[in-house]
Motif scaffolding. Structure first.
Motif, short mmCIF file in Angstrom:
data_model
loop_
_atom_site.label_atom_id
_atom_site.label_comp_id
_atom_site.label_asym_id
_atom_site.label_seq_id
_atom_site.Cartn_x
_atom_site.Cartn_y
_atom_site.Cartn_z
N HIS A 34 0.99 -1.51 -9.13
CA HIS A 34 1.87 -0.98 -10.18
C HIS A 34 3.30 -0.74 -9.70
O HIS A 34 4.17 -0.42 -10.49
CB HIS A 34 1.28 0.32 -10.76
CG HIS A 34 1.18 1.42 -9.75
ND1 HIS A 34 0.18 1.48 -8.81
CD2 HIS A 34 1.96 2.49 -9.55
CE1 HIS A 34 0.35 2.55 -8.06
NE2 HIS A 34 1.42 3.18 -8.49
N SER A 120 11.40 -4.48 -23.47
CA SER A 120 10.51 -4.00 -24.53
C SER A 120 11.03 -4.40 -25.91
O SER A 120 10.27 -4.88 -26.75
CB SER A 120 10.37 -2.47 -24.46
OG SER A 120 9.77 -2.09 -23.25
N ARG A 131 1.29 -5.81 -27.40
CA ARG A 131 0.71 -4.76 -26.55
C ARG A 131 1.35 -4.67 -25.18
O ARG A 131 0.95 -3.83 -24.38
CB ARG A 131 -0.78 -4.99 -26.39
CG ARG A 131 -1.51 -4.88 -27.70
CD ARG A 131 -2.96 -5.03 -27.49
NE ARG A 131 -3.61 -5.12 -28.79
CZ ARG A 131 -4.79 -4.63 -29.04
NH1 ARG A 131 -5.45 -4.02 -28.10
NH2 ARG A 131 -5.31 -4.75 -30.23
N GLN A 132 2.31 -5.49 -24.87
CA GLN A 132 2.93 -5.46 -23.55
C GLN A 132 4.00 -4.38 -23.43
O GLN A 132 4.20 -3.85 -22.36
CB GLN A 132 3.54 -6.82 -23.20
CG GLN A 132 2.51 -7.84 -22.85
CD GLN A 132 3.15 -9.15 -22.43
OE1 GLN A 132 4.37 -9.29 -22.44
NE2 GLN A 132 2.33 -10.12 -22.07
N TRP A 133 4.70 -4.07 -24.51
CA TRP A 133 5.81 -3.14 -24.38
C TRP A 133 5.37 -1.74 -23.97
O TRP A 133 6.10 -1.08 -23.22
CB TRP A 133 6.69 -3.14 -25.63
CG TRP A 133 6.07 -2.56 -26.86
CD1 TRP A 133 5.36 -3.20 -27.80
CD2 TRP A 133 6.12 -1.19 -27.26
NE1 TRP A 133 4.95 -2.34 -28.78
CE2 TRP A 133 5.41 -1.09 -28.46
CE3 TRP A 133 6.68 -0.05 -26.72
CZ2 TRP A 133 5.25 0.12 -29.12
CZ3 TRP A 133 6.53 1.16 -27.38
CH2 TRP A 133 5.82 1.22 -28.57
N PRO A 134 4.21 -1.19 -24.38
CA PRO A 134 3.84 0.12 -23.85
C PRO A 134 3.60 0.10 -22.33
O PRO A 134 3.91 1.08 -21.64
CB PRO A 134 2.54 0.47 -24.59
CG PRO A 134 2.56 -0.36 -25.82
CD PRO A 134 3.28 -1.61 -25.43
N LEU A 135 3.11 -1.03 -21.82
CA LEU A 135 2.93 -1.15 -20.38
C LEU A 135 4.27 -1.12 -19.65
O LEU A 135 4.40 -0.50 -18.60
CB LEU A 135 2.18 -2.44 -20.04
CG LEU A 135 0.77 -2.57 -20.57
CD1 LEU A 135 0.22 -3.96 -20.30
CD2 LEU A 135 -0.12 -1.51 -19.93
N LEU A 136 5.27 -1.79 -20.23
CA LEU A 136 6.60 -1.78 -19.63
C LEU A 136 7.18 -0.37 -19.59
O LEU A 136 7.74 0.05 -18.58
CB LEU A 136 7.54 -2.70 -20.40
CG LEU A 136 7.37 -4.19 -20.18
CD1 LEU A 136 8.24 -4.96 -21.15
CD2 LEU A 136 7.72 -4.55 -18.76
N HIS A 138 5.63 2.35 -19.46
CA HIS A 138 4.85 3.18 -18.53
C HIS A 138 5.30 3.01 -17.08
O HIS A 138 5.22 3.96 -16.30
CB HIS A 138 3.37 2.85 -18.68
CG HIS A 138 2.49 3.66 -17.81
ND1 HIS A 138 2.27 5.01 -18.00
CD2 HIS A 138 1.76 3.32 -16.72
CE1 HIS A 138 1.46 5.46 -17.08
NE2 HIS A 138 1.13 4.45 -16.28
N ILE A 139 5.78 1.83 -16.73
CA ILE A 139 6.13 1.58 -15.33
C ILE A 139 7.63 1.66 -15.05
O ILE A 139 8.06 1.46 -13.91
CB ILE A 139 5.60 0.20 -14.86
CG1 ILE A 139 6.24 -0.92 -15.66
CG2 ILE A 139 4.10 0.16 -14.90
CD1 ILE A 139 5.98 -2.29 -15.10
#
Length: 178
Positions: A34, A120, A131-136, A138-139
Motif C-alpha cells: 500500500h 479520482s 470503484r477505483q476512486w475510493p481506493l485512491l 484512501h492511499i
C-alpha cells in the motif's frame, strides 16, 4: 550551445528512466504493497519551480506518459494529471521563494494530494472505474508522506553549488536544469 542542450536532454531522459525503474521495479520489493512513492511526481514538482512553461510542460507530459505505460490504467491519465500539476506549481511558483529547499518538501506533499484528487475526478468523469476512486482517496495521505520523505532524499542528492561551504541548504533553481 546546441550540444550542451542535447546532453542535458539525454541526461533528463536517462534520469527519468532510472527513477521509473526505481519506482516500478525496486521500491515495490522494499516497501509494503500500500506504500508506493511517485518519484516522477517529485520531478514534475521540481520542474514547476525551475523550468519555463514550454519546456517544463512538455517534460511533465512526457513523465506522465511514461508513467502511463507502466501504470496499467487508461492511457493519458497520468500525462494530463502531471501536466495539470506542473501548471499549478508553475502558476504558484511566482508567489513563493523558490530559493528555499523546503518548498520542494511542501510541494511533494501537496502535489501528491492534488494528484490523488485529480486522478479520482478524471476516473469518475472519463473511465468505467467507478470503484477505483475510493481506493485512491484512501492511499493519498500515506503516499503524500512517503513522497515527502523521498523529496528530502532528492534534496540531499542535488549537486551543491561551488563555494557553498558548510551550508546544507541549496538553491532549488540551480540544482538541475534542462
Amino acid at each position: 550551445m546546441g550540444g550542451e542542450s542535447v546532453k542535458r536532454g539525454a541526461g533528463f531522459f536517462l534520469l527519468s528512466l532510472l527513477l521509473l525503474f526505481l519506482q516500478v521495479a525496486v521500491l515495490p520489493r522494499l516497501l509494503p504493497d500500500h506504500l508506493k512513492p511517485d518519484l516522477l511526481l517529485l520531478v514534475v514538482a521540481y520542474l514547476g519551480l525551475t523550468q519555463n512553461w514550454l519546456r517544463g510542460g512538455l517534460c511533465s507530459w512526457y513523465l506522465g506518459s511514461l508513467e502511463d505505460v507502466f501504470a496499467g490504467s487508461d492511457f493519458g491519465l497520468f500525462g494530463i494529471t502531471f501536466l495539470l500539476i506542473f501548471l499549478l506549481v508553475k502558476t504558484g511558483a511566482g508567489r513563493f521563494n523558490t530559493e528555499n529547499p523546503l518548498l520542494l518538501l511542501l510541494l511533494a506533499f501537496f502535489a501528491t494530494m492534488v494528484k490523488g484528487i485529480l486522478l479520482s475526478v478524471l476516473l469518475l468523469l472519463f473511465a468505467d472505474a467507478g470503484r477505483q476512486w475510493p481506493l485512491l482517496l484512501h492511499i493519498i495521505l500515506p503516499e503524500a508522506v512517503l513522497n515527502t520523505f523521498f523529496a528530502l532524499l532528492f534534496l540531499c542528492c542535488l549537486p551543491r553549488r561551488h563555494g557553498e561551504g558548510r551550508s546544507r541548504r541549496q538553491s532549488l533553481s540551480r540544482g538541475f536544469s534542462l
